[in-house]
Write a protein that holds these residues in place. Structure first.
Motif, PDB file in Angstrom:
ATOM      1  N   ARG A   1       3.674  -3.798   1.868  1.00 18.49           N
ATOM      2  CA  ARG A   1       2.321  -3.508   1.405  1.00 18.49           C
ATOM      3  C   ARG A   1       1.734  -2.386   2.261  1.00 18.49           C
ATOM      4  O   ARG A   1       2.028  -2.270   3.452  1.00 18.49           O
ATOM      5  CB  ARG A   1       1.415  -4.734   1.536  1.00 18.49           C
ATOM      6  CG  ARG A   1       1.976  -6.009   0.948  1.00 18.49           C
ATOM      7  CD  ARG A   1       1.985  -5.987  -0.560  1.00 18.49           C
ATOM      8  NE  ARG A   1       0.649  -6.090  -1.120  1.00 18.49           N
ATOM      9  CZ  ARG A   1       0.388  -6.116  -2.429  1.00 18.49           C
ATOM     10  NH1 ARG A   1       1.387  -5.995  -3.298  1.00 18.49           N
ATOM     11  NH2 ARG A   1      -0.838  -6.231  -2.875  1.00 18.49           N
ATOM     12  N   GLU A   2       0.893  -1.570   1.642  1.00 18.46           N
ATOM     13  CA  GLU A   2       0.146  -0.579   2.403  1.00 18.46           C
ATOM     14  C   GLU A   2      -1.109  -1.233   2.962  1.00 18.46           C
ATOM     15  O   GLU A   2      -1.819  -1.947   2.245  1.00 18.46           O
ATOM     16  CB  GLU A   2      -0.230   0.613   1.527  1.00 18.46           C
ATOM     17  CG  GLU A   2      -0.853   1.759   2.308  1.00 18.46           C
ATOM     18  CD  GLU A   2      -1.074   2.998   1.458  1.00 18.46           C
ATOM     19  OE1 GLU A   2      -1.360   4.058   2.036  1.00 18.46           O
ATOM     20  OE2 GLU A   2      -0.951   2.894   0.222  1.00 18.46           O
ATOM     21  N   VAL A   3      -1.360  -1.010   4.252  1.00 20.99           N
ATOM     22  CA  VAL A   3      -2.518  -1.620   4.888  1.00 20.99           C
ATOM     23  C   VAL A   3      -3.358  -0.535   5.552  1.00 20.99           C
ATOM     24  O   VAL A   3      -2.884   0.575   5.830  1.00 20.99           O
ATOM     25  CB  VAL A   3      -2.106  -2.674   5.941  1.00 20.99           C
ATOM     26  CG1 VAL A   3      -1.344  -3.813   5.283  1.00 20.99           C
ATOM     27  CG2 VAL A   3      -1.275  -2.045   7.052  1.00 20.99           C
ATOM     28  N   PHE A   4      -4.609  -0.870   5.830  1.00 19.92           N
ATOM     29  CA  PHE A   4      -5.533   0.042   6.492  1.00 19.92           C
ATOM     30  C   PHE A   4      -6.119  -0.675   7.699  1.00 19.92           C
ATOM     31  O   PHE A   4      -6.583  -1.811   7.595  1.00 19.92           O
ATOM     32  CB  PHE A   4      -6.636   0.484   5.532  1.00 19.92           C
ATOM     33  CG  PHE A   4      -6.117   1.197   4.311  1.00 19.92           C
ATOM     34  CD1 PHE A   4      -5.877   2.560   4.335  1.00 19.92           C
ATOM     35  CD2 PHE A   4      -5.842   0.487   3.148  1.00 19.92           C
ATOM     36  CE1 PHE A   4      -5.378   3.206   3.211  1.00 19.92           C
ATOM     37  CE2 PHE A   4      -5.345   1.128   2.023  1.00 19.92           C
ATOM     38  CZ  PHE A   4      -5.112   2.496   2.057  1.00 19.92           C
ATOM     39  N   ALA A   5      -6.072  -0.005   8.841  1.00 26.24           N
ATOM     40  CA  ALA A   5      -6.540  -0.610  10.083  1.00 26.24           C
ATOM     41  C   ALA A   5      -7.803   0.085  10.561  1.00 26.24           C
ATOM     42  O   ALA A   5      -7.892   1.318  10.553  1.00 26.24           O
ATOM     43  CB  ALA A   5      -5.461  -0.516  11.158  1.00 26.24           C
ATOM     44  N   THR A   6      -8.793  -0.692  10.961  1.00 31.67           N
ATOM     45  CA  THR A   6     -10.019  -0.188  11.561  1.00 31.67           C
ATOM     46  C   THR A   6     -10.167  -0.832  12.923  1.00 31.67           C
ATOM     47  O   THR A   6     -10.355  -2.050  13.020  1.00 31.67           O
ATOM     48  CB  THR A   6     -11.247  -0.522  10.690  1.00 31.67           C
ATOM     49  OG1 THR A   6     -11.065   0.011   9.376  1.00 31.67           O
ATOM     50  CG2 THR A   6     -12.509   0.053  11.306  1.00 31.67           C
ATOM     51  N   ASP A   7     -10.047  -0.022  13.977  1.00 35.48           N
ATOM     52  CA  ASP A   7     -10.084  -0.541  15.347  1.00 35.48           C
ATOM     53  C   ASP A   7      -9.071  -1.664  15.531  1.00 35.48           C
ATOM     54  O   ASP A   7      -9.347  -2.674  16.196  1.00 35.48           O
ATOM     55  CB  ASP A   7     -11.486  -1.034  15.703  1.00 35.48           C
ATOM     56  CG  ASP A   7     -12.503   0.102  15.740  1.00 35.48           C
ATOM     57  OD1 ASP A   7     -12.100   1.234  16.079  1.00 35.48           O
ATOM     58  OD2 ASP A   7     -13.675  -0.146  15.422  1.00 35.48           O
ATOM     59  N   GLY A   8      -7.906  -1.495  14.924  1.00 37.01           N
ATOM     60  CA  GLY A   8      -6.844  -2.478  15.069  1.00 37.01           C
ATOM     61  C   GLY A   8      -6.960  -3.682  14.161  1.00 37.01           C
ATOM     62  O   GLY A   8      -6.084  -4.554  14.181  1.00 37.01           O
TER      63      GLY A   8
END
Length: 697
Positions: free
Chosen positions: A324-331
């Motif tokens: 899956r493609e994921v998006f991280a914000t501040d980890g």
């Protein structure tokens, strides 16, 4: 950014007494009820509690989650558990405690039935051990409880069991449904294996079980079958059934290996030629992968007792995969991943997550637990014990390298914080490209411009006297540097005069320091009234030179053709250099150049749980490794006592790698001594010295 999720069972390695036929049969019955049971190895434990080297290699290659004591005994099982570094549970508790409980019954898999939808085969009623090892078996209690659901079949004769195994139609084969490698490194084509059971039934069955457990289930699968030495001659057409599995790509030789630990080789030859209809060959074992290989054709060849174990020792990863493609914000990552395995019943399984987000972190369970509760590391993946479900919802919090460093130090200490050097290093590291320190002459320029301490003044004046310099020259030196707190400054010419021939133009080194804000440019004002020479920063320079102290008219120091440009360190750098911090920064710069996945503290003070206090020069994360160590300006300062203390500190911190660094050359005897200590402590070692820290080009 992509994240890979793997769903797989927690597999066990079973501990049995050496020679225990009953123990091996109990293993078969347990493994037949577990997803992935066909790939769970069996470990014979000697009376002294030791395990032979080959069986240890089997366990290591299998990458099991835990051990199960079948009949080895509590004390022996505990000893084996300690030597393998794996938790152990009893057979009675295999599904209730420990990591081995995270699996499901094969009935919970939607992938059901053998070839052509036929019911999978287990051993005959009261069948011999070889049949159970080949096809699987159940206890009477299990059959009574699950008999209607299992849908298995007990044939009447042994040859039916063996034929079913050739075609993947046994219940043990079913435990491998939806289970297999998603990656293999070093897997090669392997000849088919026919293992013959003789008088030593236990050893023959044990060897076959573990050879099959190690075999590839996806990338380079090979036929494996177990047959008895007596009676197989009456299995009409069995040789033709075996031949039906041998038309494989011509990437190996021979076609079949016929092996046994207890059957004489002449008997093996007779069985291979007259029953299995194989042809003997003297061709050596070969294997490889070829894009132009064609299927092998009869006559199929064989050799007896050919060693093929090495072909089964390869690195592999198990589990069905969903990406899956994921998006991280501040980890932080919110993940909802569908299960790549379809289940038709409730149970517990393992979920492994792999992502570039984790790449910089050391493989420590305490860090995996920061990413998601109760997680551990497995093969650079974060592993979670969870329940079977259609979609796995997860909230992940990936720590930064800085946060991870804090966690790792805090795990082994009662209190800790930055030392004075560490605070100075942190202030200088923030927002600065330290790689410029590795340029030729830059470090030497910093050292030269550092304001000497009183002890340094005394050493310099004593050196001047010993060199026969006049009192007037010594007084001039004292007047210039000795009695004031003013920061040291100098010109490029002074740098050359002070330290001799330079690798590059000294102006380049000094200007480099200015470019990162570590130094400033200015003029030198020479006052005739008060006799003081002072540094005047360029922004403060006036058209007519004036003494910064008495404000009398002064003159700017000149070269032959112009006013001389001087340089001075800023106050923070000057103090840091005086405190010996710059060598720490050189080390940080050198290791960061090796790997961008680096976060190092330039000094820390730690109090360990036993009350011991230690100062650590460098500690942090480098290239997925937790490291700590000592930095010296001069390698001669590494005494034996110092090394002992440094390695003891690293051992207390629980690091992976110890660092020893010196700005000058580390002599061979010191390097060998450090290597010996590192080896004794079970640590990797990084040596940094002049070659890495002070490049000439």
């Amino acid at each position: 950014m992509m994240m890979k999720a793997e769903v797989l069972p927690a597999r066990a390695a079973y501990l049995i007494r050496e020679g225990s036929v009953d123990g091996l049969r109990r293993v078969v019955r347990e493994a037949s009820t577990r997803w992935g049971g066909v790939a769970e190895p069996v470990v014979p434990v000697r009376p002294d509690g030791e395990v032979d080297g080959w069986w240890r290699q089997v366990v290591a290659t299998s990458a099991v989650e835990g051990l199960v004591d079948v009949d080895a005994g509590t004390d022996r099982a505990r000893r084996v558990s300690e030597s393998f570094g794996l938790p152990v549970t009893t057979l009675a508790d295999i599904d209730r405690s420990g990591p081995t409980r995270f699996t499901v019954h094969p009935l919970s898999l939607n992938d059901r039935g053998g070839p052509d939808g036929q019911a999978p085969v287990v051993c005959c009623v009261d069948g011999p051990l070889w049949q159970a090892v080949l096809a699987g078996d159940f206890t009477a209690e299990h059959e009574q409880e699950h008999g209607d659901l299992i849908g298995h079949r007990r044939p009447r004769t042994g040859d039916e069991v063996a034929r079913a195994a050739l075609w993947g139609g046994t219940f043990l084969d079913r435990t491998g449904d939806s289970f297999g490698e998603n990656h293999a490194a070093g897997a090669w084509p392997v000849p088919a294996l026919v293992w013959v059971v003789g008088e030593d039934e236990f050893r023959d069955c044990l060897w076959f079980w573990n050879m099959r457990a190690l075999s590839s289930r996806r990338f380079e699968p090979c036929p494996m079958v177990l047959v008895p030495a007596a009676g197989v001659e009456h299995w009409v057409g069995f040789g033709r059934d075996l031949a039906g599995q041998l038309s494989r790509l011509d990437e190996f030789a021979p076609d079949v290996v016929v092996s046994s630990v207890s059957v004489p080789e002449d008997v093996l030859h007779g069985l291979a030629e007259h029953v299995l209809e194989l042809h003997p060959t003297g061709e050596k074992l070969r294997t490889g992968v070829s894009s132009s290989a064609k299927p092998r054709v009869p006559p199929f060849t064989y050799r007896v007792n050919l060693e093929i174990r090495d072909l089964l020792i390869f690195s592999r990863r198990y589990g069905q995969v969903e990406e899956r493609e994921v998006f991280a914000t501040d980890g932080r990552v919110q993940l909802r991943t569908p299960s790549p395995v379809a289940f038709n019943g409730a149970g517990r399984v393992l979920l492994r997550l792999t992502s570039p987000l984790f790449d910089g972190l050391p493989v420590r369970d305490v860090l995996a637990g920061k990413i998601v509760d109760n997680a551990v590391w497995r093969d650079r993946s974060v592993q979670i014990a969870t329940n079977t479900m259609g979609v796995h919802p997860l909230n992940l919090a990936v720590p930064s390298l800085g946060d991870a460093t804090d966690v790792l130090i805090g795990e082994k200490t009662s209190t800790w914080g930055l030392s004075e050097k560490g605070r100075l290093a942190a202030a200088l590291t923030d927002g600065t490209d330290l790689s410029v320190l590795l340029r030729p002459t830059v470090y030497e320029a910093v050292v030269h411009l550092t304001t000497p301490r009183a002890t340094a003044y005394r050493r310099e004046m004593e050196k001047m006297r010993s060199n026969g310099m006049s009192d007037e020259e010594i007084d001039e030196f004292a007047a210039r540097w000795g009695g004031r707190g003013e920061r040291r400054y100098d010109s490029a010419a002074g740098l050359v005069e002070r330290i001799g021939q330079l690798a590059v133009d000294p102006v380049d080194a000094l200007e480099t320091l200015c470019s990162i804000g570590w130094a400033e440019r200015g003029f030198e004002a020479d006052c005739a009234r008060c006799g003081v020479r002072s540094f005047v920063p360029l922004p403060a320079a006036e058209t007519a030179a004036k003494c910064p102290g008495c404000r009398a008219t002064a003159t700017y120091t000149k070269t032959t053709y112009s006013v001389a440009l001087h340089y001075r360190l800023n106050t923070l750098v000057d103090r840091a250099s005086d405190q010996g911090v710059v060598p720490h920064l050189l080390v940080i710069a050198a290791l960061t150049r090796r790997s961008a996945q680096t976060h190092l503290l330039g000094g820390a003070l730690a109090t360990f749980h036993d009350g011991t206090n230690r100062e650590i020069d460098v500690v942090g994360i480098h290239d997925q490794r937790y490291i700590a160590g000592e930095v010296k300006s001069k390698a001669r300062d590494f005494t034996s006592e110092q090394l002992d203390r440094d390695f003891d500190t690293s051992a207390r911190l629980g690091v992976d790698t110890h660092l020893i660094a010196a700005v000058d050359t580390i002599p061979t005897d010191l390097e060998l001594s450090a290597h010996a200590r590192a080896q004794a402590a079970g640590l990797d070692l990084i040596n940094l010295s002049k070659e890495q820290l002070r490049p000439t080009q």
